[in-house]
Each structure stands twice: as C-alpha cells, then as structure tokens.
Enzyme design. Structure first.
Site, mmCIF file in Angstrom:
data_model
loop_
_atom_site.group_PDB
_atom_site.id
_atom_site.type_symbol
_atom_site.label_atom_id
_atom_site.label_comp_id
_atom_site.label_asym_id
_atom_site.label_seq_id
_atom_site.Cartn_x
_atom_site.Cartn_y
_atom_site.Cartn_z
ATOM 1 N N THR A 102 0.870 -1.174 0.000
ATOM 2 C CA THR A 102 0.000 0.000 0.000
ATOM 3 C C THR A 102 0.904 1.219 0.000
ATOM 4 O OG1 THR A 102 -1.751 -1.144 1.207
ATOM 5 C CG2 THR A 102 -1.787 1.257 1.246
ATOM 6 N N LYS A 177 -7.169 1.302 -2.904
ATOM 7 C CA LYS A 177 -6.767 0.859 -1.559
ATOM 8 C C LYS A 177 -6.985 1.972 -0.539
ATOM 9 C CE LYS A 177 -5.209 -1.813 1.665
ATOM 10 N NZ LYS A 177 -3.871 -2.409 1.725
ATOM 11 N N LYS A 245 0.586 4.823 8.413
ATOM 12 C CA LYS A 245 1.181 5.169 7.114
ATOM 13 C C LYS A 245 0.112 5.260 6.042
ATOM 14 C CE LYS A 245 2.452 1.907 4.621
ATOM 15 N NZ LYS A 245 1.897 1.011 3.550
#
Length: 297
Positions: A102, A177, A245
């Site tokens: 990701t 995502k 993150k």
C-alpha cells in the site's frame, strides 16, 4: 512472451506477515520463486520450502521475469524500484513488476513511467484481507495499470487472491486501496465502541457479536478482529504503524483533491496516540484498549 508455470521465475521482495504466506502459495503452486528481504531470518522457512535466496534486490531482479514487492513504506518502494541498485535498473526487458505494497498513487505513476521507458510492465496491486486473507489465499487485489499486463499476471494473482479487479490506469490500484483504508478506519472505531458498549452495559460481548456480525453491521473487522479484541489478542495481522502510514497517504491524497475526511482524521489521531503509548507494532485491533482503559478518548 506468454507467462507459463515452466517459463516464469517470480522474484518476491518482502517476506513479512503477509509476504510469507503469499510466497508459500506460489511455491505450492509449483512456481520457481527467488526471494529477498532485509532480514534473511524471516525468509528461512520459505528457503527450506524451496525458495531461492538472493542477497540483493539487483540480483533478484536480474534473475526474474515477474517481480512482486510487499514492503513497508513508500520510501521503501521508491528505493526498491527506483534506487541505483533497484529493480528498474537491473530487470530484464519485458519483465512484469507488481508492487503489492500500500503506497502513494503518485509514486505508482512514477514507477509505471520509469518502467515503461525501460521496456518493463508495471502494475500497482495493493491488497486487502490482512494476515488471514494472505494465509487463506483470498486477498482482495486492486490493480492499476495496462490491461495487457494485468491479463498476463492474473493467473498469479489467482493463487493468492479471490477478488481481483483492474481498476484503471497506473495509480488506480493505490487510489482504490485508499478507499478501502478510509472505510476500515471509521469502521474500526465503530467496532471498538460497540464491543465497549456491550461490556459496559453488562452484556456478554461474545454473544452480542454473534447477533450483530451477520446483520447490517457486518464487516471484516467485526467478524475477524472483534474476537481478537475480546480475547485480549493484539498480535499484528496488520501493524498499527503501517495503518498510520496508509491513513497518512489517504489524507494527503484527499487534501490534494480538495476532499475533507473528518472520520479518517479522527481515526488517524487515535492510532497516533496508541503509537505514542508504544503500540506501533501491535495489530490494529489494539484500538480497543483505548476504550477499556479510558472513560473518555
């Protein structure tokens, strides 16, 4: 060249919580797999099962015609692909590059363009499903890139995932995502609050869970992570630090588009508090602790 089981050598970079299971499925399917990880110890089990270790990313790239990465942060992705000793500088022309980390949609675009200039095919293909999805080979795979490259890699995707969809041009997988992570962020707050409410009201949270998980409230987090919360099992299927993150990338991308995301901002602030308390290496379900230990958030 059409990829077949006989002519494909898969290079896999990143044998952590999810990568390890994914490589295991590829080996079981009969593929030749070469692996690299910053810590060789985490790849030892895979080496025992037939994976071939490489000491550098450059060595791995030179020996593979499909390269898959599952690393930690966008800076790691950039180093692995665009660094002097990275994939793009050392892969053979015609190699397929598949980043399943990701990461930043803009970085995915940059990798695509750099790869294309070298005669390489790049896809961004982040996944969802956590450690359970990786172990059971039923990850959702969100893909960005050219349809021709996607079609070539689909047979490999099907070994590790079930819900595999080409979303559009390069970067589209990463944007999808972000949608996934935004959904999970607010949902995790709801799951934790529901379990805390059940406990505070004198109900048996496990019985409550049986009633609500199959109804309109149902979600992956409710079915798979709520039982871990209730068992005080906060081992990582997906790390808090990596979730922070992801949420940071989503917030930055949303701001560039002029989109306000208050739910995402709240979730990120709560997880940052957990990280400050030393929970960065715990699983995302550790958010439940905040409800158990504090009357107010």
């Amino acid at each position: 060249m059409t990829l077949t089981l006989a002519n494909t050598v898969i290079g896999f970079i990143g044998t952590g919580v999810m990568g390890k299971s994914m490589v295991g499925h590829l080996l079981k399917a009969g593929y030749q797999v070469v692996v690299y990880n910053r810590t060789k110890a985490s790849a030892e089990e895979l080496i025992q099962r037939g994976a071939i270790w490489q000491d550098t990313v450059a060595d791995l790239a030179a020996q593979s015609n499909v390269i898959i990465s599952m690393v930690g942060y966008p800076k790691d992705v950039e180093e692995v692909y665009l660094g002097v000793n990275g994939i793009i500088n050392h892969a053979k022309s015609g190699t397929y590059l598949v980043d399943m980390t990701t990461s930043d949609p803009e970085l995915a675009n940059k990798i695509y363009e750099e790869a294309k200039a070298k005669g390489l095919y790049a896809l961004d293909a982040p996944v969802s499903g956590g450690d359970i999805g990786a172990k059971e080979a039923r990850l959702a795979i969100m893909v960005g890139g050219d349809e021709e490259a996607y079609n070539a890699i689909v047979p490999i995707f099907k070994i590790v995932g079930k819900n595999i969809i080409l979303q559009g041009k390069a970067g589209s997988g990463q944007h999808t995502k972000m949608c996934n992570q935004i959904t999970i962020a607010s949902n995790m707050i709801g799951v934790c609050e529901a379990m805390a409410y059940a406990q505070k009201s004198g109900l048996d949270p496990e019985i409550v869970l049986k009633s609500i998980e199959s109804g309109a409230a149902g979600s992956f987090s409710l079915t798979n992570l709520a039982p871990r919360m209730l068992a005080n099992n906060f081992a990582p299927g997906f790390y808090v630090k990596h979730f922070i993150k992801d949420m940071t990338i989503a917030l930055e991308s949303a701001r560039k588009m002029g989109l306000i995301t208050p739910g995402l901002e709240l979730a990120k602030s709560m997880y940052e508090q957990l990280a400050e308390l030393g929970e960065e290496d715990s699983g995302t379900q550790v958010l439940y602790k905040m409800y158990l230990q504090r009357e107010k958030l």
